[in-house]
Design a protein around this motif. Structure first.
Motif, PDB file in Angstrom:
ATOM      1  N   UNK A 191     -47.413  -6.667  51.540  1.00  0.00           N
ATOM      2  CA  UNK A 191     -46.751  -7.240  50.523  1.00  0.00           C
ATOM      3  C   UNK A 191     -45.261  -6.861  50.569  1.00  0.00           C
ATOM      4  N   UNK A 192     -44.315  -7.659  50.173  1.00  0.00           N
ATOM      5  CA  UNK A 192     -42.987  -7.330  50.033  1.00  0.00           C
ATOM      6  C   UNK A 192     -42.320  -7.994  48.676  1.00  0.00           C
ATOM      7  N   UNK A 193     -43.191  -8.243  47.822  1.00  0.00           N
ATOM      8  CA  UNK A 193     -42.913  -9.014  46.347  1.00  0.00           C
ATOM      9  C   UNK A 193     -41.618  -8.197  45.700  1.00  0.00           C
ATOM     10  N   UNK A 194     -42.029  -6.969  45.687  1.00  0.00           N
ATOM     11  CA  UNK A 194     -40.851  -6.214  44.890  1.00  0.00           C
ATOM     12  C   UNK A 194     -39.369  -6.177  45.495  1.00  0.00           C
ATOM     13  N   UNK A 195     -39.308  -6.216  46.831  1.00  0.00           N
ATOM     14  CA  UNK A 195     -38.243  -6.245  47.697  1.00  0.00           C
ATOM     15  C   UNK A 195     -37.463  -7.536  47.369  1.00  0.00           C
ATOM     16  N   UNK A 211     -47.555   5.592  46.032  1.00  0.00           N
ATOM     17  CA  UNK A 211     -45.921   5.052  45.853  1.00  0.00           C
ATOM     18  C   UNK A 211     -45.872   3.625  46.555  1.00  0.00           C
ATOM     19  N   UNK A 212     -45.365   3.072  45.418  1.00  0.00           N
ATOM     20  CA  UNK A 212     -45.218   1.447  46.122  1.00  0.00           C
ATOM     21  C   UNK A 212     -43.870   1.324  46.868  1.00  0.00           C
ATOM     22  N   UNK A 246     -38.568  -0.880  52.610  1.00  0.00           N
ATOM     23  CA  UNK A 246     -39.896  -0.193  51.920  1.00  0.00           C
ATOM     24  C   UNK A 246     -39.561   1.123  51.675  1.00  0.00           C
ATOM     25  N   UNK A 247     -40.016   1.565  50.269  1.00  0.00           N
ATOM     26  CA  UNK A 247     -39.890   2.939  49.886  1.00  0.00           C
ATOM     27  C   UNK A 247     -38.575   3.541  50.044  1.00  0.00           C
ATOM     28  N   UNK A 276     -30.366  -7.552  42.858  1.00  0.00           N
ATOM     29  CA  UNK A 276     -29.387  -6.908  43.608  1.00  0.00           C
ATOM     30  C   UNK A 276     -29.515  -6.433  45.026  1.00  0.00           C
ATOM     31  N   UNK A 277     -30.782  -6.548  45.507  1.00  0.00           N
ATOM     32  CA  UNK A 277     -31.023  -6.030  46.845  1.00  0.00           C
ATOM     33  C   UNK A 277     -31.110  -4.541  47.052  1.00  0.00           C
TER      34      UNK A 277
END
Length: 379
Positions: A217-221, A178-179, A232-233, A226-227
């Motif tokens: 890594x926090x690229x997706x966040x 789970x990313x 994380x998760x 829209x935040x």
């Protein structure tokens, strides 16, 4: 003697192991990139799921709460269930025609379209045939093959269509981890795939889960417009563009409209900027090839679809579920957001398209059209 001629003995570990191997082979033959098996104990997920509901992060998705903890208890959903056969199927279409003057890398192409204020950005998964139909049909074929081998057995097949914690089950089966964006990730396939499952009473041997490889890594966040990935998760669906353009039935909150940009059905940004998606696999089935130019359409073109054209062009598509009214709502927001780019503010074609819907009988559409025109300085 081949496994197909071995006498059926569901109490024999050797037979069950052979059957599991056969099921995985059949699954790959049916177009699934991977097939793995897990038990159905998700008790470790119950507290987190309840906390998510308690925060109201599910928004108007009442179905997320209506079944209570049944979502985390597959044996309550389908009595007798002891295993899940979890599958994944890639949906990224084949590379675009090289004759078209577009970036060769799919991620660069999607970035370019997101930055084009005239382009209509539809989430990649929704540009082709409805994945529910594709995966359910293939899972049913898999079940039929199993039935032909061992006789009648207990099962039900699902894909994003029942109170089932798909990602948690797939993670437990070892299809990935789970990313931080809450989607499943695979080291050799990224996240551009659909999940499906067969809940069954067959006591098949289970596979081991894999370890997480998100690291720091926090690229997706960072990428979420829209935040919505509040930690994380942890996803606040009420801010997610996929929720706003698909699940939300009413008016899109005005504060969030400018952040949606030209995304009219879903959003891929958290996947687009995930480093693991450089390994995203192309679809092996033609079902997910774009239809009706949904990978290259303009906002104005799609906004011009009548309801009859919408129904015709979305036949067999997941998009049809939102209906023509919400389709126009979303497109009006996109057309309004084009005003954020100076060269498109007050654009004659955009303004004319919006004016043509100004008197729309739907109050929902009319409100969003008025907002869009105001963005272009038209009252």
């Amino acid at each position: 003697m081949s496994s197909d001629s071995t006498p059926v003995d569901l109490a024999d570990p050797a037979f069950l192991a052979a059957l599991a191997a056969t099921i995985k082979r059949w699954g790959r033959e049916l177009g699934f990139a991977d097939v793995r098996i897990a038990d159905v104990d998700l008790s470790h997920r119950e507290a987190g799921f309840q906390a998510w509901l308690d925060k109201g992060y599910h928004g108007e998705m009442d179905y997320m709460a209506s079944h209570g903890m049944k979502r985390a208890r597959p044996a309550e959903l389908v009595p007798g269930t002891v295993r899940v056969v979890s599958v994944r199927m890639p949906y990224l279409p084949p590379a675009v025609d090289p004759a078209r003057s577009e970036p060769p890398d799919w991620r660069a192409r999607e970035e370019a379209r997101s930055a084009d204020p005239a382009a209509a950005q539809v989430s990649i998964y929704a540009r082709g045939r409805d994945y529910h139909k594709v995966l359910r049909a293939r899972l049913q074929q898999l079940a039929t093959r199993i039935e032909g081998r061992i006789g009648a057995f207990g099962y039900r097949v699902f894909t994003d269509s029942a109170p089932v914690m798909e990602v948690a089950l797939a993670e437990k089966a070892g299809l990935g981890w789970r990313g931080k964006h809450t989607l499943l990730l695979h080291r050799e396939a990224g996240s551009m795939f659909f999940l499906g499952e067969m809940l069954t009473d067959l006591p098949l041997p289970v596979d081991d889960p894999v370890t997480s490889h998100c690291g720091q890594c926090s690229a997706c966040i960072t990428a979420c417009p829209t935040g919505a990935i509040v930690a994380p998760y942890e996803l606040d669906a009420r801010r997610c563009i996929s929720y706003l353009t698909i699940e939300l039935k009413g008016s899109i909150p005005e504060a969030l409209r400018p952040l949606i940009g030209n995304r009219i059905y879903g959003c891929d940004d958290c996947q687009l900027y995930c480093p693991w998606n450089k390994f995203a696999q192309r679809a092996s089935l033609p079902d997910f090839d774009p239809r009706h130019g949904l990978d290259s359409a303009s906002l104005i073109d799609l906004f011009g679809w009548s309801e009859a054209e919408f129904l015709k062009n979305t036949e067999g598509s997941a998009i049809r579920r939102i209906g023509h009214e919400r389709w126009l709502r979303n497109l009006a927001v996109g057309l309004g957001n084009a005003a954020a780019v100076a060269s498109h503010r007050g654009d004659a074609a955009i303004v004319a398209a919006l004016r043509a819907r100004q008197g729309h009988p739907s109050a929902l559409v009319a409100e969003h059209v008025a907002w869009a025109l105001a963005r272009h300085g038209i009252t």
